[in-house]
Design an enzyme around this catalytic site. Structure first.
Site, PDB file in Angstrom:
ATOM      1  CG  ASP A 331      -1.728   1.258   1.348  1.00 52.28           C
ATOM      2  OD1 ASP A 331      -2.386   1.622   0.370  1.00 52.28           O
ATOM      3  OD2 ASP A 331      -1.694   1.901   2.418  1.00 52.28           O
ATOM      4  CG  ASP A 577      -1.534   3.026   6.701  1.00 49.70           C
ATOM      5  OD1 ASP A 577      -2.239   2.805   5.692  1.00 49.70           O
ATOM      6  OD2 ASP A 577      -0.954   4.115   6.906  1.00 49.70           O
ATOM      7  CG  ASP A 581      -4.760  -0.693   3.317  1.00 49.31           C
ATOM      8  OD1 ASP A 581      -4.930  -0.644   2.095  1.00 49.31           O
ATOM      9  OD2 ASP A 581      -4.144   0.174   3.964  1.00 49.31           O
TER      10      ASP A 581
END
Length: 910
Positions: A331, A577, A581
């Site tokens: 990410d 985070d 996600d």
């Protein structure tokens, strides 16, 4: 609700709810109940570690031993207690640390009730409450803006790092933050109806841990449990049958049955007790008790080592899984970047409109830029803070502002007046008129490929309302980009060198994500796609192997991409985070979260980077490698006992009794299995993981198991031939088995180091000491010299047989062709002008099938292409050939022909 529905001056809306209305909503259950993902309770953790098939089998065997009254044979329960305790303690430590991290950023919210601002707990908010939110406040529930405007950071929810402007009528989502401005918002969702809660609810399922070691252990325990019952019953019957027949032959009552024999006296019960103990000894040998304990211990030690590096492993087996991944999904926000903004560069504008980095730190551009940033610092947004950090790091002074115009999302710029003039800073298309913007368009577009671009312009001044006076004249540009973590490039290089495919999945613009991925060195970062185009499962499945960067990805699409990767045979890890996600983290084989991220992400992740540093990942991989490689070596010792115990049990059904008792096996279990395996399992080992766990272990264990079975069979034959008792037979089998065990330790310890040599000496000395000094404790019989010689001869035969079979296995393995390996999977290397590329090829079976099909398809495509191309070329006349140019090139499906000079263009793919 739209802007027309709400007026800024609507006093009824800004008055909020009355106390009676609040109470009515509480009675109706319309309260903002906390439904965040939580860690497991202590009770759940205990039950999860206690209620296992492994423990059940051991408890049943312990009950059988207790029935006999031979309590010294219950020592095997210590392994069960230790293994269960390690699992519970590790899970509890992880839970406690995550609970400490899971502290809400805001504990209270400001609501308007009966026209008065009131501070209430987040769980006391009811639907239709009017909430006041300012800079830095976390939005407690989904709401709609009824007054004011603000810039909102939704990165934890959507993955987009750009601030979102919220005006009257705009919806705001729980979990996001107000970056600048002040708004009043009316709550429209509470509790489980909030956006964050809906995402979390989709993640509330138990994910199966994808651990090869755990799967291998479970398979061994399941297999043992299936064959234990029939083998155990048959072995017990065979053991007591001889005693019953002998009693029946001497019984005066020829019709006496088994029950009469059992109640005939203590001698019968003694025979039954011995049969139970020998049966339990055989069954215990079939369960790799020590291997289960060793695995838990080694992984627990690995988690403790990682904890010192500020890495929290919430599951023991996740360390192994990360060491085996072949695809790592990253990410962008919070992983590659820190989540903050930084100044990429400050550029002067030349007469031609091109931008060049400014060298004079005392120039008009720097003074104007620093002055505006410090003048508006009281309500600084992310962009302003980046500029402030830029000048603070350089220790530059700034001019004092005479007039300040704060940033406005309507105007898209901020400004200030100083003694030397007035200046503004903001988006070029909003600050400049058409002619001025055209003069800098090229420079802006060039910089916009890698960062967000702001213009600094000179103006004549500002009106009392804060509007600029005169025409804005650009004097320079500022590049603002996501702050890339200093360790990101080195960490990504490490994973590339290990043959791990890297994919970036983000909610940001794919072009921005691609540029950042290129900066940190992710291979093929220019292969990106906008996920809004991936509107079907088939498109996602096709894109997952083709592209490396995915932008504008929704939380559901992140999960679908991970699922598609796993469906293609990959072992996928995911970092993240934010709330966006969570679904992907839950689905990934191994999930990694940042401690500074959302509560939900931390709670579902298997690994939490407490210091939010992606550079800790190589240390996790190193621990995984050490654990896997050493466990593979040590597991051979345990599986040897499991295999020879099964073989001997099958033989003893026909030729009883079973030669080992539980206490006798304790000596072998400790010195030939438990102690050496524990020492070897903690050695440093950073070699790449190769092959499959169970296959590698069986390759080492099978020769030793066969040798032990043959040696014990010879001992049983010799004992029955000369009429030795069970105690003498057990001693003979103990000596021969220990000898072969020492040979196995020699083999897996080669080449010797000081530690391994010392270990081997201690093992041999310990076995000798146990047999000679403690014969009563370990049920060792005193053997005559002739029996000792016979035992030694059998031991030599067994050892010779072991080394012969071990060499044969090694020679067969060396003749096999193996692909190079990454984290346990094959690595495909492509070399070309553009450099090298390393990608995973999946499992061995998958590689074999894929390569065969690919060769067949390639041959068929080539034949069709040649035929089609030849037919197309020969079908034209010579005159037409001279008039029309043909170009034959490769396409993704075969041969592509382009007619260059014709108005009508055609192509044929073969």
């Amino acid at each position: 609700m739209t802007e027309d529905d709400v007026s800024v001056g609507d006093r009824d809306v800004l008055r909020g709810l009355s106390l009676e209305e609040v109470q009515a909503r509480i009675d109706e259950g319309k309260v903002n109940v906390n439904v965040e993902l939580k860690t497991k309770s202590v009770r759940e953790l205990v039950l999860e570690n206690v209620c296992t098939l492994f423990n059940l089998i051991n408890v049943v065997l312990a009950v059988l031993v207790i029935v006999t009254g031979s309590f010294k044979n219950l020592t095997f329960l210590l392994i069960v207690v230790l293994n269960t305790g390690i699992g519970i303690v590790q899970a509890w430590r992880s839970k406690r640390l995550v609970d400490r991290l899971t502290l809400l950023t805001t504990k209270q919210a400001t609501v308007i009730r009966e026209g008065v601002e009131t501070h209430v707990d987040l769980e006391q908010i009811v639907i239709d409450d009017v909430v006041r939110l300012g800079r830095g406040d976390q939005i407690p529930a989904d709401a709609v803006v009824v007054s004011g405007e603000a810039q909102v950071n939704e990165s934890l929810l959507t993955g987009e790092s750009d601030l979102i402007r919220k005006v009257i009528g705009s919806g705001i989502m729980s979990g996001s933050f107000v970056d600048s401005g002040v708004i009043y918002a009316k709550v429209r969702h509470v509790g489980a109806d909030n956006y964050v809660s809906r995402i979390n609810n989709e993640a509330k399922y138990v994910k199966k841990v994808n651990s090869e070691i755990m799967n291998a252990l479970n398979a061994i325990v399941r297999f043992a449990s299936i064959i234990m019952v029939p083998l155990g019953i048959a072995l017990f019957i065979a053991s007591v049958h001889g005693s019953y027949v002998a009693w029946a032959n001497h019984s005066p009552d020829s019709a006496a049955g088994v029950f009469s024999w059992l109640v005939s006296g203590s001698a019968a019960w003694g025979d039954v007790s011995r049969a139970i103990l020998s049966t339990v000894g055989a069954l215990l040998g079939m369960i790799p008790q020590g291997l289960v304990l060793l695995t838990s211990s080694v992984l627990a030690i690995a988690t403790a080592r990682l904890a010192r590096r500020r890495v929290l492993a919430q599951q023991l087996y996740c360390i192994e899984t990360l060491a085996r991944v072949d695809v790592l999904c990253l990410d962008k926000t919070g992983t590659i970047t820190s989540g903050r903004m930084e100044v990429e560069g400050v550029y002067d504008l030349e007469g031609s409109g091109s931008a060049v980095p400014t060298a004079d730190v005392d120039s008009e551009l720097h003074r104007a830029l620093s002055g505006i940033a410090f003048a508006t610092s009281a309500d600084a947004n992310e962009t302003c803070r980046a500029v402030l950090d830029y000048y603070a790091a350089r220790g530059l002074t700034h001019p004092e502002a005479l007039t300040v115009v704060p940033f406005s999302s309507t105007k898209k710029w901020s400004g200030a007046s100083f003694s030397e003039g007035s200046y503004i800073m903001g988006a070029a298309q909003f600050c400049l008129d058409e002619a001025a913007f055209e003069s800098v368009r090229t420079a802006v577009e060039d910089l916009a490929a890698t960062c967000r671009v702001l213009v600094v312009a000179r103006v004549d001044g500002f009106t009392a309302e804060g509007d600029m006076v005169g025409r804005a004249v650009p004097i320079g540009l500022v590049g603002i980009r996501d702050e890339i973590r200093s360790s990101a490039e080195d960490t990504i290089r490490f994973f590339c060198q290990q043959g791990v495919t890297l994919k970036v999945i983000s909610g940001d613009d794919p072009r921005t994500v691609s540029s950042i991925a290129s900066v940190v060195g992710i291979p093929d970062a220019d292969r990106y796609i906008d996920a809004t185009k991936l509107d079907t499962p088939a498109k996602i499945d096709a894109a997952v192997e083709r592209y490396q960067v995915f932008g504008r990805v929704t939380p559901q699409q992140k999960r679908d991409l991970v699922v598609a990767l796993k469906a293609h045979g990959h072992t996928a890890a995911m970092t993240g985070d934010g709330v966006n996600d969570v679904l992907a983290l839950k689905e990934a084989d191994c999930s990694i979260a940042m401690a500074a991220g959302s509560d939900a992400a931390r709670n579902v992740a298997e690994i939490v980077l407490v210091d939010n540093d992606f550079a800790s990942m190589p240390a996790v991989v190193a621990e995984g490698r050490r654990s896997i490689n050493n466990l593979q070596r040590s597991a051979a010792l345990f599986l040897t006992k499991t295999l020879f115990s099964m073989g001997l049990a099958a033989i003893c059904i026909l030729c009883p009794p079973y030669p080992f008792q539980p206490i006798t096996m304790t000596l072998i279990n400790f010195f030939c299995i438990g102690f050496p395996s524990f020492v070897l399992a903690l050695e440093p080992n950073r070699s790449r993981v190769q092959g499959r766990f169970l296959t590698n272990v069986l390759r080492r264990a099978c020769p030793a198991s066969i040798a032990v079975i043959v040696a014990c069979a010879l001992c049983m034959f010799a004992a029955s031939s000369i009429g030795l008792g069970e105690l003498a037979l057990s001693t003979m089998c103990l000596i021969t088995t220990a000898s072969i065990g020492c040979c196995l330790i020699w083999r897996i310890s080669w080449p010797f180091t000081r530690l391994r040599l010392a270990l081997f000496i201690v093992v041999v000395a310990g076995l000798c000491l146990g047999v000679i000094a403690f014969p009563d404790l370990f049920s060792i019989a005193a053997l005559s010299p002739s029996i000792i010689v016979a035992t030694l001869i059998v031991a030599v035969i067994g050892c010779a047989l072991f080394f012969a079979m071990a060499r044969a296995v090694d020679s067969v393995a060396s003749r096999q062709t193996h692909s190079a390996t990454g984290f346990g999977r094959g690595v495909r290397m492509s070399l070309g002008r553009g450099g090298g590329k390393v990608t995973s090829t999946g499992s061995s079976a998958r590689r074999l099938i894929s390569s065969t099909l690919a060769r067949r398809k390639e041959s068929a495509d080539l034949r069709r292409a040649r035929t089609s191309a030849q037919r197309a070329v020969t079908g034209e006349s010579d005159a037409l050939k001279r008039q029309r140019r043909r170009r034959i090139v490769k396409s993704s499906h075969g041969i592509k022909m382009s007619m260059g000079s014709s108005k009508k263009r055609s192509s044929h793919d073969a």
